[in-house]
Motif scaffolding. Structure first.
Motif, short mmCIF file in Angstrom:
data_model
loop_
_atom_site.label_atom_id
_atom_site.label_comp_id
_atom_site.label_asym_id
_atom_site.label_seq_id
_atom_site.Cartn_x
_atom_site.Cartn_y
_atom_site.Cartn_z
N ASP A 107 -9.08 6.04 10.79
CA ASP A 107 -10.13 5.78 9.81
C ASP A 107 -9.49 5.54 8.44
O ASP A 107 -8.26 5.61 8.28
CB ASP A 107 -11.16 6.91 9.76
CG ASP A 107 -10.59 8.26 9.30
OD1 ASP A 107 -9.66 8.26 8.47
OD2 ASP A 107 -11.09 9.31 9.76
N ARG A 108 -10.29 5.26 7.44
CA ARG A 108 -9.76 4.86 6.13
C ARG A 108 -8.89 5.95 5.52
O ARG A 108 -7.79 5.69 5.00
CB ARG A 108 -10.91 4.52 5.19
CG ARG A 108 -10.45 4.12 3.79
CD ARG A 108 -11.62 3.78 2.90
NE ARG A 108 -12.41 2.68 3.42
CZ ARG A 108 -13.50 2.21 2.84
NH1 ARG A 108 -13.95 2.77 1.72
NH2 ARG A 108 -14.17 1.20 3.35
N ASN A 109 -9.33 7.20 5.57
CA ASN A 109 -8.56 8.30 4.98
C ASN A 109 -7.25 8.53 5.73
O ASN A 109 -6.21 8.80 5.12
CB ASN A 109 -9.39 9.59 4.97
CG ASN A 109 -10.54 9.53 3.98
OD1 ASN A 109 -10.50 8.79 3.00
ND2 ASN A 109 -11.57 10.33 4.23
N GLU A 110 -7.32 8.45 7.05
CA GLU A 110 -6.11 8.64 7.85
C GLU A 110 -5.09 7.54 7.58
O GLU A 110 -3.90 7.80 7.44
CB GLU A 110 -6.47 8.68 9.34
CG GLU A 110 -7.27 9.92 9.73
CD GLU A 110 -7.91 9.79 11.11
OE1 GLU A 110 -8.35 10.83 11.65
OE2 GLU A 110 -8.00 8.65 11.63
N ARG A 111 -5.56 6.31 7.49
CA ARG A 111 -4.63 5.21 7.25
C ARG A 111 -4.03 5.30 5.85
O ARG A 111 -2.84 5.04 5.66
CB ARG A 111 -5.32 3.86 7.45
CG ARG A 111 -4.35 2.69 7.34
CD ARG A 111 -4.96 1.37 7.77
NE ARG A 111 -5.31 1.35 9.17
CZ ARG A 111 -5.49 0.23 9.87
NH1 ARG A 111 -5.33 -0.95 9.28
NH2 ARG A 111 -5.82 0.27 11.14
N SER A 112 -4.84 5.68 4.86
CA SER A 112 -4.33 5.84 3.51
C SER A 112 -3.25 6.92 3.47
O SER A 112 -2.21 6.76 2.82
CB SER A 112 -5.47 6.21 2.55
OG SER A 112 -4.98 6.45 1.25
N ASN A 124 -0.54 16.33 0.32
CA ASN A 124 -1.94 16.04 0.60
C ASN A 124 -2.08 15.07 1.77
O ASN A 124 -2.98 15.21 2.61
CB ASN A 124 -2.62 15.47 -0.64
CG ASN A 124 -2.82 16.51 -1.72
OD1 ASN A 124 -2.87 17.71 -1.45
ND2 ASN A 124 -2.93 16.07 -2.97
N ALA A 125 -1.19 14.07 1.82
CA ALA A 125 -1.22 13.11 2.93
C ALA A 125 -0.91 13.81 4.24
O ALA A 125 -1.57 13.56 5.27
CB ALA A 125 -0.23 11.98 2.67
N ALA A 126 0.09 14.68 4.22
CA ALA A 126 0.46 15.40 5.44
C ALA A 126 -0.69 16.29 5.93
O ALA A 126 -0.99 16.35 7.13
CB ALA A 126 1.71 16.25 5.19
N PRO A 172 0.81 -1.22 0.00
CA PRO A 172 0.00 0.00 0.00
C PRO A 172 0.84 1.27 0.00
O PRO A 172 0.30 2.37 -0.07
CB PRO A 172 -0.78 -0.11 1.32
CG PRO A 172 0.17 -0.85 2.23
CD PRO A 172 0.89 -1.83 1.34
N PHE A 173 2.16 1.13 0.07
CA PHE A 173 3.04 2.28 0.16
C PHE A 173 3.40 2.80 -1.24
O PHE A 173 3.28 2.08 -2.23
CB PHE A 173 4.33 1.89 0.90
CG PHE A 173 4.10 1.18 2.20
CD1 PHE A 173 3.66 1.88 3.32
CD2 PHE A 173 4.30 -0.18 2.31
CE1 PHE A 173 3.44 1.22 4.52
CE2 PHE A 173 4.08 -0.85 3.49
CZ PHE A 173 3.64 -0.14 4.61
N PRO A 174 3.89 4.04 -1.33
CA PRO A 174 4.29 4.55 -2.65
C PRO A 174 5.49 3.81 -3.23
O PRO A 174 5.68 3.80 -4.44
CB PRO A 174 4.60 6.02 -2.38
CG PRO A 174 4.81 6.14 -0.92
CD PRO A 174 3.96 5.08 -0.29
N PHE A 175 6.31 3.20 -2.37
CA PHE A 175 7.48 2.44 -2.81
C PHE A 175 7.50 1.09 -2.09
O PHE A 175 6.86 0.92 -1.06
CB PHE A 175 8.77 3.20 -2.50
CG PHE A 175 8.73 4.65 -2.89
CD1 PHE A 175 8.63 5.02 -4.23
CD2 PHE A 175 8.77 5.65 -1.93
CE1 PHE A 175 8.58 6.35 -4.59
CE2 PHE A 175 8.72 6.98 -2.27
CZ PHE A 175 8.62 7.34 -3.62
#
Length: 236
Positions: free
Chosen positions: A175-180, A145-147, A55-58
């Motif tokens: 929650d889902r958005n926070e974990r993403s 955006n994640a930060a 699920p990570f960018p790398f």
């Protein structure tokens, strides 16, 4: 051709100037010798080309998240003598002072040893310090955006002390958005500050495996084996 000597290769003296150059900065002669050693731009510039299925960018640097006791003697020496780890700061991810440095802040001597441990520029900056050593204005759009989703702004990002309120949550409370967003910053249960080292590399396969990502991966693998050979065959 690249300037190496026996002493430099063994680490007794500094590496040659070519070691600090990017591929584009190498001379024609240096490029020829680098190519003879099977280098191309990607591996010379230490771009991690590992396949990424997570699920990570790398791709997650597996060796960095291997418990200290499972590292080879050579890997432990590299981690301890060059990157200044000890068993406690290796297993409790986020405690080591070197993890507050960006890749660019590492010495040219330290970088090759970081690569030996599976960490390249982009995986170091993401997994080791979750971009906190990168200036707010230099973050990519996805990281920015994640930060912001996690409650950061330009003022709080510039300070190492203090984190947004969401960081007080346990990993399984996000929650889902926070974990993403946390995944985009290369966080998972072992690195998430809200767990306060209650889950680390030594105990990540704890009594309740459903509470952490590593345990869930183990259970998923077991289920895949059961499905592959059939439930009856598994228990024979």
């Amino acid at each position: 051709g690249l300037g190496w000597s026996e002493e430099a290769w063994d680490g007794a003296v500094d590496p040659p100037a070519s070691e600090g150059k990017s591929w584009e900065d190498l001379t024609e002669v240096e490029l020829m010798h680098a190519a003879a050693l099977c280098y191309a731009q990607e591996n010379w510039d230490r771009v991690d080309m590992t396949r990424n299925d997570g699920p990570f960018p790398f791709s997650k640097p597996v060796l960095r998240y291997t418990v200290w006791d499972a590292l080879s003697d050579e890997q432990q020496l590299s981690a301890a003598n060059v990157l200044l780890y000890e068993e406690g700061t290796w297993n409790d991810v986020g405690r080591a002072d070197i993890e507050k440095r960006s890749w660019d802040d590492l010495t040219e001597y330290q970088k090759p040893y970081a690569v030996q441990l599976g960490l390249y520029q982009r995986t170091w900056d993401c997994f080791q310090n979750h971009y906190r050593a990168t200036k707010w204005g230099e973050l990519s759009e996805d990281v920015l955006n994640a930060a912001i989703t996690l409650g950061w702004d330009t003022d709080s990002w510039s300070r190492w002390s203090g984190e947004p309120a969401v960081y007080d949550k346990k990993w399984n409370q996000l929650d889902r958005n926070e974990r993403s967003a946390a995944y985009d910053l290369c966080h998972f249960d072992v690195t998430w500050p809200g767990n306060d080292f209650s889950i680390n590399l030594a105990n990540q396969y704890g009594n309740d495996p459903l509470e952490n990502d590593a345990g869930r991966l183990v259970l998923r693998s077991i289920l895949q084996v059961i499905l592959a050979i059939g439930v009856a065959g598994f228990f024979v």
